[in-house]
Motif scaffolding. Structure first.
Motif, PDB file in Angstrom:
ATOM      1  N   VAL A  82     -10.295 -19.251 -19.381  1.00 25.06           N
ATOM      2  CA  VAL A  82      -9.334 -18.278 -18.856  1.00 25.06           C
ATOM      3  C   VAL A  82      -9.901 -17.611 -17.604  1.00 25.06           C
ATOM      4  N   GLY A  83     -11.209 -17.301 -17.636  1.00 26.52           N
ATOM      5  CA  GLY A  83     -11.844 -16.694 -16.466  1.00 26.52           C
ATOM      6  C   GLY A  83     -11.708 -17.585 -15.243  1.00 26.52           C
ATOM      7  N   LEU A  84     -12.026 -18.872 -15.406  1.00 27.81           N
ATOM      8  CA  LEU A  84     -11.912 -19.811 -14.283  1.00 27.81           C
ATOM      9  C   LEU A  84     -10.464 -19.917 -13.814  1.00 27.81           C
ATOM     10  N   ALA A  85      -9.554 -19.895 -14.782  1.00 32.67           N
ATOM     11  CA  ALA A  85      -8.136 -19.985 -14.427  1.00 32.67           C
ATOM     12  C   ALA A  85      -7.730 -18.816 -13.541  1.00 32.67           C
ATOM     13  N   LEU A  86      -8.201 -17.622 -13.908  1.00 35.69           N
ATOM     14  CA  LEU A  86      -7.861 -16.450 -13.107  1.00 35.69           C
ATOM     15  C   LEU A  86      -8.456 -16.556 -11.708  1.00 35.69           C
ATOM     16  N   PHE A 143     -12.683 -13.203 -12.786  1.00 37.98           N
ATOM     17  CA  PHE A 143     -13.384 -13.947 -13.835  1.00 37.98           C
ATOM     18  C   PHE A 143     -13.707 -13.050 -15.027  1.00 37.98           C
ATOM     19  N   ILE A 144     -14.249 -11.860 -14.726  1.00 37.93           N
ATOM     20  CA  ILE A 144     -14.593 -10.928 -15.814  1.00 37.93           C
ATOM     21  C   ILE A 144     -13.341 -10.578 -16.605  1.00 37.93           C
ATOM     22  N   LEU A 145     -12.254 -10.361 -15.873  1.00 33.54           N
ATOM     23  CA  LEU A 145     -11.007  -9.979 -16.538  1.00 33.54           C
ATOM     24  C   LEU A 145     -10.552 -11.077 -17.501  1.00 33.54           C
ATOM     25  N   GLY A 146     -10.638 -12.318 -17.043  1.00 34.18           N
ATOM     26  CA  GLY A 146     -10.221 -13.439 -17.890  1.00 34.18           C
ATOM     27  C   GLY A 146     -11.082 -13.552 -19.130  1.00 34.18           C
ATOM     28  N   LEU A 147     -12.376 -13.450 -18.915  1.00 39.84           N
ATOM     29  CA  LEU A 147     -13.320 -13.542 -20.025  1.00 39.84           C
ATOM     30  C   LEU A 147     -13.053 -12.417 -21.024  1.00 39.84           C
ATOM     31  N   ALA A 148     -12.918 -11.192 -20.464  1.00 42.02           N
ATOM     32  CA  ALA A 148     -12.744 -10.024 -21.327  1.00 42.02           C
ATOM     33  C   ALA A 148     -11.430 -10.103 -22.091  1.00 42.02           C
ATOM     34  N   SER A 149     -10.399 -10.616 -21.441  1.00 43.38           N
ATOM     35  CA  SER A 149      -9.104 -10.619 -22.124  1.00 43.38           C
ATOM     36  C   SER A 149      -9.127 -11.560 -23.330  1.00 43.38           C
ATOM     37  N   THR A 150      -9.928 -12.608 -23.243  1.00 47.11           N
ATOM     38  CA  THR A 150     -10.031 -13.521 -24.385  1.00 47.11           C
ATOM     39  C   THR A 150     -10.715 -12.845 -25.564  1.00 47.11           C
ATOM     40  N   PHE A 151     -11.750 -12.068 -25.248  1.00 49.01           N
ATOM     41  CA  PHE A 151     -12.438 -11.378 -26.344  1.00 49.01           C
ATOM     42  C   PHE A 151     -11.608 -10.208 -26.860  1.00 49.01           C
ATOM     43  N   ALA A 152     -10.756  -9.651 -25.982  1.00 43.48           N
ATOM     44  CA  ALA A 152      -9.933  -8.514 -26.394  1.00 43.48           C
ATOM     45  C   ALA A 152      -8.823  -8.947 -27.338  1.00 43.48           C
ATOM     46  N   GLU A 153      -8.245 -10.094 -27.054  1.00 45.55           N
ATOM     47  CA  GLU A 153      -7.156 -10.557 -27.917  1.00 45.55           C
ATOM     48  C   GLU A 153      -7.570 -11.883 -28.522  1.00 45.55           C
TER      49      GLU A 153
END
Lengths: 710, 373
Positions: free
Chosen positions: A158-162, A108-118
């Motif tokens: 995206v977090g939920l998707a992951l 979840f963190i990865l999904g959330l973070a990736s949205t803010f990263a890109e």
């Protein structure tokens, strides 16, 4: 390990080393040249030969192209050496050492973070720059004041998707039920939204969000992580072979998240209306769309009609004039509100009171040099901000995600990275690549894309050709004639002699400088194809252009290349990378072509997406799990850093000409069609395999191990 | 411990059903590897003009497991009968004699089967295996050889090379590690010409191109469907050939008017052994390094799936790595000891080491002039 012998390093002379590196660079660069040259050559030829317009800033564009190629080379190598191996290794180790809820939290963190990263919000803002506050208030709100809410909703999606995707790997479930359920929800929500006056405008935004959120770093990373995690599963894990499917979820769940966000806020905004009633003093809800009253007034001045502007100032003309005079006296404010000096001039000519016209008589004059300079004030490049912008966006895309994953590896799993030197070098490559690549896109690809895109409508509609304009000296109002139409309306025109030919030109008051008797003559071109504006021939040319552009831009997409390599590797070459990329590229081309049709004929997005997705559900049901995973994932990776800016410039160019409310939806179309193409190709491949391997079917010999004896 | 390794190469769609059958027979542990096989597409219609024979690839699954000699023919016979491997195009099955040197207790080793009586089928005995390791992307060139030659159908798998490359420091990234392994089982008398073509087409006599080696096969049935062509006769040519193969009990009768003389004298390497080290995913590189410090020249590491019926493990890592090393027979003992000393046969890496004899091998060898005394 009890004992460790250091194996000696192999000595290579510096000459040999240089040779090895040079050969390596040559191979890698030529791969990217092959991938990118198609779209570059195509855009240049189309602009020069079909549209017949010279290429502006050719040397800067050439530099940008070189940067795109070099940047892509580094970036791809960085993906293959650094980001993907790191993701895969962590994916392998995670399920061994961490409990299920820890894995899902990390996902979840990865999904959330990736949205803010890109952040794709820049892209969406650009796509929505022509959205008018009074025509689509909810959409306007999400693109401006509440854009952070939009990013957050997508991030949570995206977090939920992951989480869903990783859970699926751990359980070894099929992707099909996920697709059936998510698509049903999505189509239901979209159908509901399409009957709601405000929500119907965010359908396009929501579906486009799904496509653009999965960026060139996130996709390969998630793919690799999935491959690692899918190596751990119960027996019967055939469904999750290869780690595909997460990208699919990451492009579907955010759409739901955005639609739900829209429903939450739809009560707080006014219904769509015309601009005069929107800015009416008694319409207090409209201020909610802006941060402050003055921001609303800025917006009214730059976008709305004059009566609406007056409304924004409670009908007091003096206030309006004083406000504009204040804007005009500050260079920074002028750019903020009017963007260019020319726009300000136009405003003055059309709306200005005598007092304010006097105050800015300098600007009202049309000096030849002044016009040229005023038209391109934003073109001069600020090198420092340009570099820092691209470097920082590359840093933001790669560093936080990598640090997070490495921290998980070292502190949560307490493991070390094998080949750490290689991975770090890869990450550095990715970083350099992304910065150079981003800079190159800005200098080269989007520039030429903008030029082609903004000139494209000339093939089906008449357009002003600003490059060919000239200043007529000694122009007098007496030269202007009037033509009358059957309904009694009139058009002003004058005769103009150009190289011995006498032409008829329409008179436009905003181009006339009464004080110095100058007239700015802007010739009109087009339509280049077909006799009348909006003829089928002209639109067909644009659609064919859109197809080829989508096709050749997709061939260069790095995330798709990474997906193709992964597919080829996992199927041990039975599914070739080129086959996947070709079918995806055809799909993107078709999708963009349909998207153009949507804009030109203003077809509601839902009536295009709905049938396609219903068809997809059937095709998905018929397809094998292997192709379903790969096909749906390819939808998420298609809309990357090369396709998106080109599609946007084209969409904006056509959209402005046609005058649509919002230009969203092309990217959504470019996401759905590749799935159809890949699944269709899969069905054909499977049919063929079955046809010629018919003999492979086991004859149902009723043998059991008991009666195997002779 | 000497035992028999049985290998089955089948279309991927059949893999699940074969695995279920094997479980029913008592084979509870087996290894699976994804690969691709190819056919010549003779009736390619219009494209014929451009390419003489298109290669059509399809996914296959390579299954392997260990049994003792007593059960060998029964299992071979059962699978061959049930999946009709006699008919060309169905698949390949063969057995090899191997020697398990060390093993983590997780691997059950030789597995008992439930057969009450032995089943005998006419298997071919005059077979050998050839494996050719080349750079990724070169595989189809090699696959084509045995198909064009009419020998048998190869199965290609993917692997990563590890060896000299890992000693280069970061400079190693300039050499792609990805390899393709082309596994072929064919009649013994076809070995020399096919090997010669491998060397020629794969340019194995140049540095950094790859290696090809020949190893003995005990018995088996070979897939000989080499082309996809419409049959307008009662039986296809391949069916007739394979029927005669069965009557003659081997493929030697197909005397090769085709056989070409080896034109060049090749310096083959002898006295070699193939060492196979199966270990947990991610440990292969490290263990290869240990083996190299005792004289192994390098390894090709492939990913395989370890299938086991033991259900006690909820989240089990079923992907393993297999490191294939071709080493001088004299050094096998030392390498085995070195690997043992790393502790890899314990829980850390859950490794298993077995060896197979290699008849001969060919790869580029640097001229040994520089060698100092």
């Amino acid at each position: 390990m009890n004992k460790k012998k250091e194996s000696p390093r192999f000595r290579v002379s510096s000459n040999e080393a240089i040779n090895m590196i040079l050969r390596y660079i040559r191979i890698k660069v030529s791969e990217q040249i092959k991938a990118v040259s198609g779209i570059i050559v195509y855009l240049i030829l189309f602009q020069a030969l079909v549209l017949g317009i010279p290429i502006l800033d050719a040397s800067v564009i050439a530099l940008g192209m070189v940067m795109v190629i070099l940047g892509l080379t580094f970036f791809m190598e960085g993906l293959l050496l650094g980001i993907m191996p790191m993701g895969e290794e962590i994916g392998i180790r995670l399920p061994q050492k961490a409990k299920v809820h820890v894995i899902l939290t990390i996902a979840f963190i990865l999904g959330l973070a990736s949205t803010f990263a890109e952040p794709a919000i820049g892209v969406l803002k650009a796509a929505g720059s022509s959205v008018l506050a009074w025509e689509a208030p909810l959409l306007f709100l999400f693109l401006n004041k509440y854009s952070s809410y939009l990013v957050a909703a997508v991030g949570i999606g995206v977090g939920l998707a992951l989480v869903l995707g990783m859970f699926r790997f751990l359980k070894g479930w099929s992707l099909k039920p996920y697709i059936y359920i998510l698509i049903s929800i999505l189509l239901g929500l979209s159908l509901y939204a399409s009957f709601h006056p405000n929500l119907k405008h965010i359908i396009g935004l929501a579906w486009d969000c799904g496509g653009v959120t999965t960026g060139p770093v996130t996709v390969p990373l998630v793919l690799a992580l999935g491959i690692g995690i899918s190596h751990v599963a119960n027996r019967g894990g055939e469904n999750t072979e290869g780690g595909f499917g997460v990208v699919t979820l990451a492009s579907l769940v955010p759409v739901i998240a955005v639609l739900i966000l829209g429903m939450m806020f739809s009560a707080q905004v006014p219904a769509p209306m015309d601009d005069v009633s929107f800015f009416a003093p008694d319409n207090h809800e409209s201020v909610n769309l802006f941060d402050s009253v003055s921001e609303m007034q800025d917006y009214a001045i730059s976008k709305a009609s004059y009566p609406a502007q007056l409304n924004a100032f409670n009908g007091r003309e003096d206030d309006l004039m004083a406000y504009v005079a204040k804007i005009g006296s500050s260079e920074a404010r002028l750019r903020e509100v009017f963007t260019t000096l020319d726009n300000f001039r136009t405003w003055l000519v059309q709306n200005g009171s005598i007092g304010i016209k006097d105050q800015f008589s300098e600007i009202l004059t049309l000096e030849a040099e002044g016009v040229a300079a005023a038209n391109n004030p934003l073109d001069d490049l600020d090198v420092v901000t340009y570099i820092s912008r691209n470097v920082s966006s590359a840093l933001r895309a790669i560093v936080p995600l990598s640090l997070f994953l490495l921290a998980v590896l070292y502190f949560v799993l307490r493991e070390r990275l094998a080949k750490a030197d290689e991975v770090l070098l890869g990450l550095a490559f990715a970083l350099v690549g992304m910065a150079v690549f981003g800079g190159g896109i800005e200098l080269g690809l989007s520039k030429i894309g903008d030029q082609v895109g903004s000139n494209l409508p000339v093939s089906f509609a008449p357009m002003e050709n600003h490059a060919g304009r000239s200043i007529i000296k000694g122009f007098d109002k007496e030269l202007v004639n009037v033509a009358v139409q059957p309904d009694g309306s009139t058009t002003e025109f004058f005769y103009y002699e150009d190289h011995g030919k006498i032409k008829v030109a329409k008179f436009d008051a905003k181009n006339f400088d009464e004080i110095r008797k100058l007239y700015r003559y802007v010739p009109v071109r087009g339509p280049l194809f077909g006799r009348s504006p909006y003829s089928m021939a002209g639109i067909l040319v644009v659609m064919i252009f859109a197809f080829i552009m989508g096709y050749s831009a997709t061939l260069a997409e790095p995330a798709l290349n990474a997906l193709g390599l992964t597919v080829e590797d996992i199927t041990v070459g039975a599914f070739k990378k080129s086959l996947l990329i070709q079918s995806v590229a055809m799909g993107v081309g078709t999708g963009i072509m349909l998207g153009v049709a949507k804009i030109v004929w203003n077809i509601p997005l839902f009536w295009m997406l709905g049938p396609l997705y219903l068809l997809l559900l059937v095709v998905t049901y018929l397809s094998t799990e292997e192709f379903v995973n790969i096909g749906w994932d390819s939808a998420g990776v298609t809309t990357g850093p090369i396709t998106v800016p080109l599609v946007l410039s084209m969409g904006l160019g056509i959209g402005t000409q046609v005058g649509v409310v919002e230009g969203f939806g092309i990217l959504a179309m470019a996401s759905v069609c590749p799935i159809l193409f890949v699944l269709g190709m899969g069905l054909v491949v499977n049919l063929r395999r079955k046809a010629f391997l018919k003999e492979y079917e086991p004859e149902n010999l009723e043998l059991t191990h008991e009666d195997v004896a002779v | 411990m000497k035992c028999v390794k049985i290998n089955i190469i089948l279309n991927k769609n059949l893999a699940k059903s074969v695995v279920d059958d094997l479980y029913a027979l008592g084979i509870h542990q087996l290894f699976m590897e994804v690969g691709r096989s190819s056919l010549l597409n003779v009736n390619a219609g219009f494209t014929n003009i451009l390419k003489r024979h298109n290669l059509v690839s399809y996914p296959v699954e390579i299954l392997s497991f260990l049994v003792d000699e007593e059960n060998e023919t029964a299992v071979l016979g059962y699978i061959a009968k049930k999946y009709d491997l006699r008919s060309p195009g169905k698949g390949t099955i063969y057995s090899q004699e191997i020697d398990v040197l060390h093993s983590h207790p997780e691997y059950s080793g030789v597995q008992e089967t439930h057969f009450k009586r032995k089943y005998t089928e006419n298997f071919f005995h005059q077979l050998v295996g050839i494996t050719c390791v080349v750079q990724r992307g070169e595989g189809d060139k090699i696959s084509r050889i045995s198909l064009n030659y009419g020998a048998s159908v190869p199965a290609t798998t993917h692997g990563e090379g590890s060896g000299v490359r890992d000693k280069l420091g970061l400079l190693r990234i300039t050499i792609p590690p990805e390899k393709e392994l082309i596994n072929l089982v064919l009649s013994k008398h076809d070995t020399n010409p096919v090997m010669e073509l491998y060397i020629e087409v794969g340019k194995l006599d140049e540095p950094g191109r790859g290696i090809a080696y020949v190893y003995p096969i005990k018995q088996g049935i070979v897939n000989t469907k080499i082309s996809r062509s419409k049959t307008d006769q009662a039986a296809s040519l391949e069916q007739m050939v394979s029927a005669i193969d069965a009557l003659k009990g081997g493929m030697e009768w197909r005397k090769s008017s085709l056989e070409r003389e080896a034109t060049k004298h090749r310096d083959f390497l002898f006295d070699l052994t193939e060492l196979n080290l199966i270990c947990e995913e991610g440990k292969g590189t490290e263990l290869t390094e240990a083996a190299m410090s005792s004289g192994a020249p390098g390894a090709t590491i492939c990913k395989i799936r370890f299938n086991s019926l033991d259900e006690d493990l909820e989240l089990r890592r079923h992907i393993r790595e297999i490191c294939k090393m071709i080493v001088p027979t004299a050094k096998v003992q030392a390498i085995a000891e070195e690997l043992s000393a790393t502790g890899c046969f314990e829980d850390d890496a859950k490794a298993m080491l077995y060896s197979l004899p290699v008849d001969k091998a060919f790869t580029y060898r640097a001229k040994e002039i520089k060698k100092r005394s």
